[in-house]
Enzyme design. Structure first.
Site, PDB file in Angstrom:
ATOM      1  N   ASP A 242       0.863  -1.164   0.000  1.00  0.00           N
ATOM      2  CA  ASP A 242       0.000   0.000   0.000  1.00  0.00           C
ATOM      3  C   ASP A 242       0.914   1.232   0.000  1.00  0.00           C
ATOM      4  OD1 ASP A 242      -2.280   1.734   0.505  1.00  0.00           O
ATOM      5  OD2 ASP A 242      -1.570   1.841   2.578  1.00  0.00           O
TER       6      ASP A 242
ATOM      7  N   ASP B 259      -0.293   5.139   0.746  1.00  0.00           N
ATOM      8  CA  ASP B 259      -0.612   6.198   1.709  1.00  0.00           C
ATOM      9  C   ASP B 259      -0.699   5.647   3.129  1.00  0.00           C
ATOM     10  OD1 ASP B 259      -0.872   8.316  -0.215  1.00  0.00           O
ATOM     11  OD2 ASP B 259      -2.641   7.238  -0.924  1.00  0.00           O
TER      12      ASP B 259
HETATM   13  C1  XBP Z   1      -5.447   6.128   0.010  1.00  0.00           C
HETATM   14  C2  XBP Z   1      -6.624   6.905  -0.329  1.00  0.00           C
HETATM   15  C3  XBP Z   1      -6.484   7.941  -1.341  1.00  0.00           C
HETATM   16  C4  XBP Z   1      -5.743   9.154  -0.892  1.00  0.00           C
HETATM   17  C5  XBP Z   1      -5.999  10.282  -1.835  1.00  0.00           C
HETATM   18  O1  XBP Z   1      -5.824   4.876   0.572  1.00  0.00           O
HETATM   19  O2  XBP Z   1      -7.693   6.706   0.181  1.00  0.00           O
HETATM   20  O3  XBP Z   1      -7.747   8.325  -1.740  1.00  0.00           O
HETATM   21  O4  XBP Z   1      -6.177   9.546   0.384  1.00  0.00           O
HETATM   22  O5  XBP Z   1      -5.627   9.987  -3.125  1.00  0.00           O
HETATM   23  P1  XBP Z   1      -4.819   3.633   0.560  1.00  0.00           P
HETATM   24  P2  XBP Z   1      -6.501  10.461  -4.371  1.00  0.00           P
HETATM   25  O6  XBP Z   1      -3.668   3.999   1.432  1.00  0.00           O
HETATM   26  O7  XBP Z   1      -5.577   2.506   1.148  1.00  0.00           O
HETATM   27  O8  XBP Z   1      -4.460   3.370  -0.866  1.00  0.00           O
HETATM   28  O9  XBP Z   1      -6.982  11.837  -4.083  1.00  0.00           O
HETATM   29  O10 XBP Z   1      -5.552  10.397  -5.532  1.00  0.00           O
HETATM   30  O11 XBP Z   1      -7.645   9.489  -4.501  1.00  0.00           O
HETATM   31 MG    MG Z   2      -3.032   3.262   3.310  1.00  0.00          MG
END
Ligand code: XBP
Ligand code: MG
Length: 253
Positions: free
Chosen positions: A10, A12
């Site tokens: 993953d 973020d």
């Molecule tokens: C990440 C997200 C993303 C980011 C924003 O979740 O939920 O939506 O917050 O990115 P994970 P975008 O870590 O589970 O992948 O604005 O590009 O959607």
């Molecule tokens: Mg995440």
């Protein structure tokens, strides 16, 4: 259990604290540039993280937290435009290089690469954001280390749906038994677990209260030899930081 062939990361919250310090300010910059007086502070953003995907998160905000806002007739286009602007601001923030990888991430990725493991990124964020983070932290060619970048709108049902992990495994021609996932949040864990993947969690401020029952190992961070992790659940077999030897044990266990 099959031999470990691939590690699925993953982005973020797992690779870096991009939610609080990257996405959140980028959303706020886009709102300001659009002449909107919306402001997402750290606490509100924690609530908004219940919904993954930036466009989905903007809609959720207007449905639950800012219901008085009069939605324009071209609402879909409005949200898309706002989100595209947010992506531009996010890329700028990444290019400034102020968001470091979390403890142990760079080392673990290097180890996995050196051991010839196949690697993939599995995230709900926009592909351009993945490129921006990897380039600013691991170097210009680092995206090529990852065989598959499963990101953004590639699947319509974002995490917590398992679809993005299922898609990544299909692309790699692997089964869930061949791989292990690294996640930081309940939505991410539901997605990886829903795809039957063993999962190692590294929590952060936003996800420390999430319920990770069923995860193989829950840590506060991957850590380093001189920056030990704290084990919150699971058996770290006497290790003090997450290296590939421990990842392999967890996968086999
Ligand atoms: C990440 C997200 C993303 C980011 C924003 O979740 O939920 O939506 O917050 O990115 P994970 P975008 O870590 O589970 O992948 O604005 O590009 O959607
Ligand atoms: Mg995440």
């Amino acid at each position: 259990m099959a031999t470990l062939q691939a590690v699925l990361f993953d982005v973020d919250g797992t690779l870096a604290d991009t939610e609080r310090d990257g996405h959140r300010p980028a959303f706020n910059m886009a709102f300001k540039a659009a002449g909107l007086d919306w402001s997402w502070d750290e606490s509100l953003y924690g609530e908004l993280l219940a919904v993954t995907g930036g466009k989905e998160r903007i809609r959720f905000y207007l449905e639950k937290f800012n219901t008085k806002f009069a939605k324009p007739d071209n609402y879909d286009e409005f949200v898309k435009g706002l989100h595209a602007s947010k992506t531009e601001f996010y890329k700028q923030l990444m290019a400034e290089g102020k968001i470091p990888l979390r403890s142990g991430v760079e080392r673990l990725i290097s180890e996995a690469k050196a051991e010839g493991l196949r690697m993939a990124i599995v995230t709900t964020t926009t592909p351009a954001n993945v490129t921006a983070l990897l380039e600013s932290t691991l170097g210009a060619d680092s995206e090529s280390w990852f065989e598959v970048i499963a990101a953004g709108d590639i699947v319509p049902a974002k995490k917590p749906a398992p679809d993005i992990y299922v898609w990544a495994l299909e692309q790699m021609n692997l089964t869930a038994d061949d791989a292990i996932a690294f996640e930081d949040s309940i939505n991410g864990f539901k997605s990886s677990a829903g795809a039957n993947l063993k999962t190692i969690i590294t929590i952060n401020e936003y996800t420390k209260e999430d319920d990770f029952t069923g995860a193989e190992l829950v840590l506060d961070q991957m850590g380093e030899a001189d920056d030990a992790f704290t084990v919150l659940a699971g058996d770290a077999a006497g290790h003090t930081y997450l290296d590939m030897a421990l990842v392999r044990k967890i996968h086999a266990g």
